[in-house]
Design a protein around this motif. Structure first.
Motif, PDB file in Angstrom:
ATOM      1  N   UNK A 477       0.855  -1.199   0.000  1.00  0.00           N
ATOM      2  CA  UNK A 477       0.000   0.000   0.000  1.00  0.00           C
ATOM      3  C   UNK A 477       0.885   1.241   0.000  1.00  0.00           C
ATOM      4  N   UNK A 478       0.543   2.190  -0.823  1.00  0.00           N
ATOM      5  CA  UNK A 478       1.326   3.421  -0.889  1.00  0.00           C
ATOM      6  C   UNK A 478       2.413   3.383  -1.937  1.00  0.00           C
ATOM      7  N   UNK A 479       2.808   2.184  -2.368  1.00  0.00           N
ATOM      8  CA  UNK A 479       3.821   2.064  -3.413  1.00  0.00           C
ATOM      9  C   UNK A 479       3.190   1.960  -4.794  1.00  0.00           C
ATOM     10  N   UNK A 480       2.112   1.160  -4.887  1.00  0.00           N
ATOM     11  CA  UNK A 480       1.497   0.944  -6.193  1.00  0.00           C
ATOM     12  C   UNK A 480       0.275   1.821  -6.421  1.00  0.00           C
ATOM     13  N   UNK A 481      -0.136   2.587  -5.403  1.00  0.00           N
ATOM     14  CA  UNK A 481      -1.337   3.419  -5.558  1.00  0.00           C
ATOM     15  C   UNK A 481      -1.073   4.858  -5.136  1.00  0.00           C
ATOM     16  N   UNK A 482       0.139   5.325  -5.369  1.00  0.00           N
ATOM     17  CA  UNK A 482       0.449   6.722  -5.054  1.00  0.00           C
ATOM     18  C   UNK A 482      -0.412   7.640  -5.925  1.00  0.00           C
ATOM     19  N   UNK A 483      -0.645   8.888  -5.507  1.00  0.00           N
ATOM     20  CA  UNK A 483      -1.572   9.754  -6.246  1.00  0.00           C
ATOM     21  C   UNK A 483      -1.025  10.271  -7.573  1.00  0.00           C
ATOM     22  N   UNK A 484       0.272  10.082  -7.849  1.00  0.00           N
ATOM     23  CA  UNK A 484       0.881  10.711  -9.017  1.00  0.00           C
ATOM     24  C   UNK A 484       0.631   9.916 -10.299  1.00  0.00           C
ATOM     25  N   UNK A 485       0.535  10.647 -11.422  1.00  0.00           N
ATOM     26  CA  UNK A 485       0.428  10.016 -12.730  1.00  0.00           C
ATOM     27  C   UNK A 485       1.801   9.460 -13.098  1.00  0.00           C
ATOM     28  N   UNK A 486       1.859   8.192 -13.394  1.00  0.00           N
ATOM     29  CA  UNK A 486       3.129   7.574 -13.769  1.00  0.00           C
ATOM     30  C   UNK A 486       2.831   6.358 -14.631  1.00  0.00           C
ATOM     31  N   UNK A 487       3.376   6.355 -15.824  1.00  0.00           N
ATOM     32  CA  UNK A 487       3.078   5.270 -16.770  1.00  0.00           C
ATOM     33  C   UNK A 487       3.877   4.005 -16.476  1.00  0.00           C
ATOM     34  N   UNK A 488       5.050   4.155 -15.908  1.00  0.00           N
ATOM     35  CA  UNK A 488       5.936   3.009 -15.727  1.00  0.00           C
ATOM     36  C   UNK A 488       6.284   2.828 -14.251  1.00  0.00           C
ATOM     37  N   UNK A 489       5.753   1.781 -13.665  1.00  0.00           N
ATOM     38  CA  UNK A 489       5.943   1.533 -12.229  1.00  0.00           C
ATOM     39  C   UNK A 489       6.076   0.040 -11.991  1.00  0.00           C
TER      40      UNK A 489
END
Length: 713
Positions: A477-489
């Motif tokens: 939690x918090x690593x894969x659902x951070x609020x920022x737009x990011x295409x590659x995670x």
């Protein structure tokens, strides 16, 4: 206390439990008016009771841990009821199916769910009762209900006649419960959104509130248990005769790997436990220590893990103009609630009564049923006030232990954990290590993130089936659902096996993972030569809740104005439990000692509709204090196969004199009510760490922060 536990009261609650039924996707009201019409009060459903004198009682199933939820729940019901707030009270109900969470299917106070999961239901309860009262009055007057109105616990007819709610209880009870009563528009709220004194404050200020430790039952024994000092240790020998020689001790009884001492009072029980002089085996992992744990984490970080990803982080990182990497860690944490775990139980032939400060009622009832062999409907569980909890009271271990002891001696028993028991055998917030790698393009924009995290798994203990292919979703939690737009995670999770029990602590894994994410965002912004707020805003959707909250924080904190001489500033944010929170911290650093003083905390919260702004602000303040305590001091230590930390002396929590100036602002987006207990904590530690970097140029990446590294910085 005893009034609520009488057989009559239990049966009443049992009948009312049928009045709200869980259905897929929520709950619905069911008309049981005929079953209660003969009673002297108006009880259209389990949550609400109106007496002939006009007194209104809202019954709740969520635990009062001091978070103000009880008052907020009463405000929601009272507003839709158009009640006179001065006549509203709130009471904790016996554990019952009707109070189960509509999503989880269990009665549990956790995850900031008490209001956001029941928002529509609570409003419907008040609205339905209001409509039934109006219809009852209209019927008496022979007028159209639509021409009547309700206000401040009175129904007024078209000709000006009026009746109080108390005068209508008998007639209202005969009305059918409306299935889908109309709910108020937000602009019509008269109680919600206003500052209201918490309904539990009078009892607490006057000292009449009953906590678990206050429970007394006739013929009750006090019990304490001698517990293994090391994980997996067994008692090799103990001096029962010496314990029995202590005045007041009545019985010594071994229970699996623990030894219970029963006495007439607490002092005798503790002295009896001391007299046992128990010799213990070495335990399952006698070499367990802080160094052992650190080495295990290091090996897990080097090995393969379970992957969750979107886009192609590795390819994006390889193509980035710049990449940076950093490793962060957070420690095992205790719950450290002020009131230690305790429970009082009385097992009789055909029933079991329990009084306990607990967050997990359903699990506790199930545990008691298993121990006693009684059906669950013969287990009567009353939840008392709790002296804190923070997730510790989700566990039902203290209930199972107490019920077993009462069953063994056929008497009421109050089991008390000491402070040393709490720290030594807590269900700890797991430690974690997180290595994060990020890429920036030539313009300083974030291209990709790759997290490698190692942590013990809570789900492996409580819900093993939920761990799929080695991935504990709650640990990331918090690593894969951070609020920022990011295409590659990409998130790479390595499960760490250790013998200590791990469980949820306030803000759950966000308390682990927001620290590395938000600290690393600061590192990326610094590497890109960009302002930390501007860098974050560029990755948030304009007009989104997160964008608005961070923008408001910048405005309210004066972010764009130069900080005073010697002051460092840092920001951090999180979005979880349907709420957005952003913090700004201001710090000063003593360059000779490395001592850090947090001068100011500014926070912005968007939890949608604020039922009681006073309670919301209190949650933000409490969350900030807890976050600061995590930042600077809280960490469990281990040695010789077990916990080394024994008391607050080895686990200091923030003192009153260390609390900085704090201010909080509400950024109401108009969304429905979100959670607030959990989201108020996680972004405090990274905001402080980022402020320290701003002041000194030194990046501290391990909690609690080692400020000695700031000497001469």
């Amino acid at each position: 206390m005893t009034k609520e536990m009488t057989r009559r009261r239990f049966l009443q609650k049992g009948c009312l439990a049928l009045a709200v039924v869980a259905v897929p996707g929520g709950m619905t009201l069911v008309n049981l008016s005929p079953a209660v019409a003969a009673d002297t009060t108006f009880k259209p459903h389990a949550f609400l009771e109106i007496a002939p004198d006009g007194g209104i009682t809202v019954w709740v199933g969520q635990t009062n841990l001091g978070q103000g939820t009880h008052t907020c729940i009463a405000m929601i019901v009272a507003d839709e009821l158009d009640a006179d707030w001065s006549r509203v009270g709130v009471r904790m109900a016996l554990a019952a199916d009707v109070f189960k969470d509509p999503v989880w299917g269990v009665q549990l106070t956790a995850g900031s769910t008490s209001i956001r999961r029941r928002w529509d239901l609570l409003r419907s309860v008040g609205a339905a009762a209001r409509l039934m009262l109006i219809r009852a009055a209209a019927e008496q007057w022979g007028v159209d209900p639509a021409r009547c109105k309700a206000e401040s616990s009175r129904v007024t007819g078209p000709d000006g006649r009026s009746l109080g709610y108390g005068e209508l209880v008998g007639a209202a009870a005969k009305q059918p419960v409306p299935d889908k009563p109309p709910l108020k528009a937000r602009e019509d709220y008269s109680i919600m959104g206003t500052y209201r004194q918490r309904l539990d404050m009078v009892d607490k200020v006057q000292g009449t509130a009953k906590f678990g430790l206050d429970v007394k039952v006739p013929d009750m024994l006090i019990a304490v248990m001698d517990r293994p000092p090391r994980y997996g240790a067994k008692p090799l020998s103990y001096d029962e005769k010496a314990a029995m020689a202590v005045k007041g001790v009545e019985k010594v009884l071994r229970q699996d790997d623990k030894i219970a001492v029963f006495a007439a009072n607490t002092y005798a029980a503790l002295k009896g436990r001391e007299a046992l002089a128990t010799q213990w085996s070495k335990g399952a992992v006698p070499e367990l220590s802080d160094d052992y744990i650190a080495d295990l984490f290091k090996r897990k970080m080097a090995g393969p893990g379970a992957i969750k990803s979107r886009g192609d982080a590795d390819k994006a990182l390889a193509g980035s103009a710049t990449t940076i990497e950093a490793v962060y860690s957070v420690p095992f944490m205790a719950h450290a609630q002020l009131e230690p775990s305790n429970c009082t139980a009385f097992v009789e032939k055909d029933r079991c009564r329990i009084w306990v400060p607990i967050q997990g009622q359903t699990a506790s009832v199930m545990a008691a049923a298993e121990v006693t062999g009684l059906p669950q409907d013969k287990i009567e569980l009353m939840t008392t006030y709790c002296g804190g909890g923070f997730g510790r009271r989700i566990e039902s271990d203290v209930v199972a232990e107490t019920v077993a002891l009462s069953k063994a001696v056929s008497r009421p028993v109050k089991l008390m954990w000491t402070r040393e028991d709490e720290f030594g055998d807590d269900v700890y917030r797991p430690a974690s290590v997180c290595r994060t790698r990020g890429g920036l393009d030539a313009k300083g924009n974030l291209t990709a993130l790759r997290h490698k995290i190692a942590s013990p798994s809570i789900l492996s203990r409580v819900q093993p089936d939920a761990v799929k292919d080695g991935m504990d979703s709650s640990s990331i939690q918090g690593l894969d659902d951070m609020p920022y737009k990011l295409d590659n995670l990409l998130v790479d999770y390595a499960l760490v096996d250790l013998p200590m029990r791990v469980g949820w602590l306030r803000s759950i894994a966000y308390s682990n993972n927001v620290f590395p994410v938000e600290s690393f965002m600061d590192e990326l912004a610094h590497k890109a030569g960009r302002d930390p707020v501007e860098f974050r805003l560029s990755m948030l959707e304009p007009g989104s809740r997160a964008h608005k909250a961070l923008s408001l924080l910048a405005e309210k904190s004066g972010w764009s104005t130069p900080a005073p001489e010697g002051v460092g500033r840092g920001v951090a944010m999180t979005e979880c439990f349907e709420t957005v929170v952003a913090h700004m911290a201001e710090v000063t650093v003593d360059r000779s000692s490395g001592a850090v003083t947090v001068q100011r905390i500014v926070g912005v919260v968007d939890s949608g509709i604020s039922v009681n702004p006073d309670a919301l602000t209190a949650q933000m303040e409490g969350g900030a204090v807890m976050g600061l305590s995590m930042t600077f001091s809280e960490a469990m230590r281990f040695a010789d196969g077990g916990a080394q930390t024994e008391n607050y002396s080895g686990y200091p929590i923030l003192s009153m004199t260390q609390v900085p100036k704090m201010e909080f602002h509400l950024a109401d987006s108009g969304a429905k009510a979100g959670g607030i207990g959990e989201p108020s904590v996680p972004s405090v530690p990274p905001a402080v760490a980022n402020a320290i970097f701003n002041a000194t140029g030194v990046r501290l990446r391990d909690l609690p922060l080692d400020t000695s590294k700031l000497k001469k910085a």
